[in-house]
Scaffold this active site. Structure first.
Site, PDB file in Angstrom:
ATOM      1  N   CYS A   1       0.855  -1.178   0.000  1.00 28.75           N
ATOM      2  CA  CYS A   1       0.000   0.000   0.000  1.00 28.75           C
ATOM      3  C   CYS A   1       0.898   1.237   0.000  1.00 28.75           C
ATOM      4  O   CYS A   1       2.083   1.163   0.312  1.00 28.75           O
ATOM      5  CB  CYS A   1      -0.898   0.012   1.239  1.00 28.75           C
ATOM      6  SG  CYS A   1      -2.097  -1.329   1.288  1.00 28.75           S
ATOM      7  N   SER A   2       0.318   2.384  -0.319  1.00 30.97           N
ATOM      8  CA  SER A   2       1.153   3.584  -0.306  1.00 30.97           C
ATOM      9  C   SER A   2       1.699   3.834   1.088  1.00 30.97           C
ATOM     10  O   SER A   2       2.820   4.331   1.241  1.00 30.97           O
ATOM     11  CB  SER A   2       0.363   4.798  -0.810  1.00 30.97           C
ATOM     12  OG  SER A   2      -0.802   5.006  -0.042  1.00 30.97           O
ATOM     13  N   GLU A   3       0.912   3.512   2.140  1.00 24.39           N
ATOM     14  CA  GLU A   3       1.407   3.549   3.513  1.00 24.39           C
ATOM     15  C   GLU A   3       0.809   2.408   4.319  1.00 24.39           C
ATOM     16  O   GLU A   3      -0.328   1.984   4.067  1.00 24.39           O
ATOM     17  CB  GLU A   3       1.065   4.874   4.220  1.00 24.39           C
ATOM     18  CG  GLU A   3       2.022   6.016   3.941  1.00 24.39           C
ATOM     19  CD  GLU A   3       1.649   6.800   2.700  1.00 24.39           C
ATOM     20  OE1 GLU A   3       2.432   7.668   2.282  1.00 24.39           O
ATOM     21  OE2 GLU A   3       0.564   6.536   2.144  1.00 24.39           O
ATOM     22  N   THR A   4       1.590   1.926   5.277  1.00 27.46           N
ATOM     23  CA  THR A   4       1.126   0.980   6.287  1.00 27.46           C
ATOM     24  C   THR A   4       1.392   1.597   7.648  1.00 27.46           C
ATOM     25  O   THR A   4       2.463   2.142   7.892  1.00 27.46           O
ATOM     26  CB  THR A   4       1.852  -0.372   6.160  1.00 27.46           C
ATOM     27  OG1 THR A   4       1.480  -0.992   4.919  1.00 27.46           O
ATOM     28  CG2 THR A   4       1.496  -1.306   7.303  1.00 27.46           C
TER      29      THR A   4
ATOM     30  N   HIS B   1      -4.413   9.281   5.426  1.00 24.70           N
ATOM     31  CA  HIS B   1      -5.352   8.186   5.143  1.00 24.70           C
ATOM     32  C   HIS B   1      -5.019   6.952   5.984  1.00 24.70           C
ATOM     33  O   HIS B   1      -5.921   6.216   6.399  1.00 24.70           O
ATOM     34  CB  HIS B   1      -5.386   7.867   3.641  1.00 24.70           C
ATOM     35  CG  HIS B   1      -4.328   6.939   3.161  1.00 24.70           C
ATOM     36  ND1 HIS B   1      -3.084   7.362   2.778  1.00 24.70           N
ATOM     37  CD2 HIS B   1      -4.335   5.590   2.991  1.00 24.70           C
ATOM     38  CE1 HIS B   1      -2.368   6.315   2.385  1.00 24.70           C
ATOM     39  NE2 HIS B   1      -3.094   5.233   2.507  1.00 24.70           N
TER      40      HIS B   1
END
Length: 287
Positions: free
Chosen positions: A46-49, A76
Site C-alpha cells: 500500500c502507499s502507507e502501512t 489516510h
C-alpha cells in the site's frame, strides 16, 4: 517454528470497498523492529502501512511506512488506524496519538467517522525558478495555472507543494515527469506535489485534488489526508474559502473515488476526517 503477524487492509475516505485509499494496518505492533516493519510495508505494497502501539488507556503511538521508507505522518493511514481501533475494540471518543511530528489529538465518533488533528499550519512561498520547474514537470502550461489561488508550500505535519489548476479536465489529464517531481520534492523537503482545482465532480464538494509523491515511492496517492489538510489551511489563510467543514474530492482519476472531510477553524486549527471500510484481515508470515 513459523511466526506470523495479523495485518489488515483498510480503504480510507470511503465506505465502499475498492474505493478510497488502501492502507495497511498492524494493530498490535509492539516489539516489531523497524526492519520488519519495512518488510511488512513492502509486502502489503500500500502507499502507507501504519503500525499501532497502545501505551495507555486512550494513548497510542502510530508509525507510518511506505514500501520504501518511514514517513512522519499519513492522513489516510491514520483514518484507517482509527477505523480499526473502532472496529476491533469498539473504541470511541477522544484519544492522543504519538507521531513523529508530535502528540496529536484525535477523535472517533460513535458512527465510525474519525478525525485527526493536524499540526499547526505553516506556509512558504515558492521562488520563480522552482515554480517554473514544477509547472514543467507536471507537463502543463503557465496558462493552465489559476492565477489567484495559492501556489506554495504548506505544512500541517508534512510539507506539500500546492499547485492550482483552472480546469478539472486539465487535472485529470496530468501525466507528470515523476523523476523530476521527486527531485524537486527532495530538494524542498516536501512529501508531495498536491494539484487541485475548484471545479468539482459533485456539487457538494469544495475542491478536487490529485497527489503525486514519487519522492517517497508513491507516484500517485489516491487520497491524502495531510496534503488536503494543508490545502484547506492554505485556502482559508488566503481567504479563498470560509473556516468551516469542507468536503474535498480525490481519487476519480485512478478509479478510487472518495471524500476527505477537512475542517479549519477561525484560529486555523486543522482537522481531517472521514470514514473507512476494512477490505481484508490476514496473518502475514514473517519467518
Amino acid at each position: 517454528m513459523a511466526t506470523s503477524i495479523e495485518v489488515s487492509q483498510v480503504d480510507a475516505f470511503t465506505t465502499t470497498p475498492f474505493h478510497g485509499n488502501p492502507a495497511g494496518v498492524v494493530l498490535n505492533a509492539q516489539g516489531i523492529e523497524p526492519r520488519v516493519r519495512q518488510q511488512i510495508a513492502r509486502e502489503l505494497n500500500c502507499s502507507e502501512t501504519v503500525f499501532i502501539e497502545q501505551h495507555a488507556m486512550g494513548r497510542f503511538a502510530f508509525r507510518y511506512y511506505t514500501p520504501a521508507t518511514e514517513v512522519d505522518l499519513c492522513g489516510h493511514a491514520t483514518v484507517a488506524a482509527l477505523h480499526t481501533l473502532h472496529e476491533a475494540h469498539d473504541l470511541s471518543g477522544d484519544i492522543l496519538v504519538d507521531t513523529n511530528v508530535g502528540v496529536l489529538p484525535m477523535r472517533i465518533e460513535q458512527d465510525g467517522t474519525v478525525w485527526m488533528r493536524q499540526a499547526d499550519p505553516q506556509f512558504r512561498e515558492l521562488e520563480g525558478e522552482v515554480r517554473r520547474a514544477v509547472v514543467s514537470a507536471l507537463r502543463v502550461e503557465e496558462a493552465d495555472i489559476h492565477p489567484s489561488l495559492p501556489f506554495q508550500l504548506a505544512f500541517t505535519g508534512l510539507w506539500d507543494i500546492l499547485v492550482p489548476l483552472k480546469k478539472l479536465d486539465a487535472l485529470h489529464q496530468l501525466e507528470p515527469q515523476f523523476d523530476v517531481l521527486a527531485a524537486i520534492c527532495r530538494e524542498l523537503g516536501a512529501a508531495s506535489v498536491h494539484v487541485y482545482t475548484m471545479e468539482t465532480v459533485e456539487a457538494g464538494s469544495t475542491v478536487h485534488t490529485r497527489d503525486f509523491s514519487p519522492a517517497v515511492g508513491v507516484n500517485e496517492d489516491p487520497h491524502t489526508g495531510t496534503a488536503n489538510g494543508a490545502l484547506g489551511a492554505s485556502l482559508v489563510h488566503a481567504g479563498v474559502i470560509e473556516p468551516k467543514r469542507h468536503v474535498f474530492e480525490q481519487g476519480w482519476s485512478i478509479g478510487r473515488p472518495g471524500h476527505i472531510l477537512v475542517d479549519v477553524t477561525q484560529d486555523m486549527a486543522v482537522s481531517v476526517g472521514g470514514k473507512a471500510v476494512t477490505a481484508f484481515c490476514a496473518q502475514l508470515r514473517t519467518s
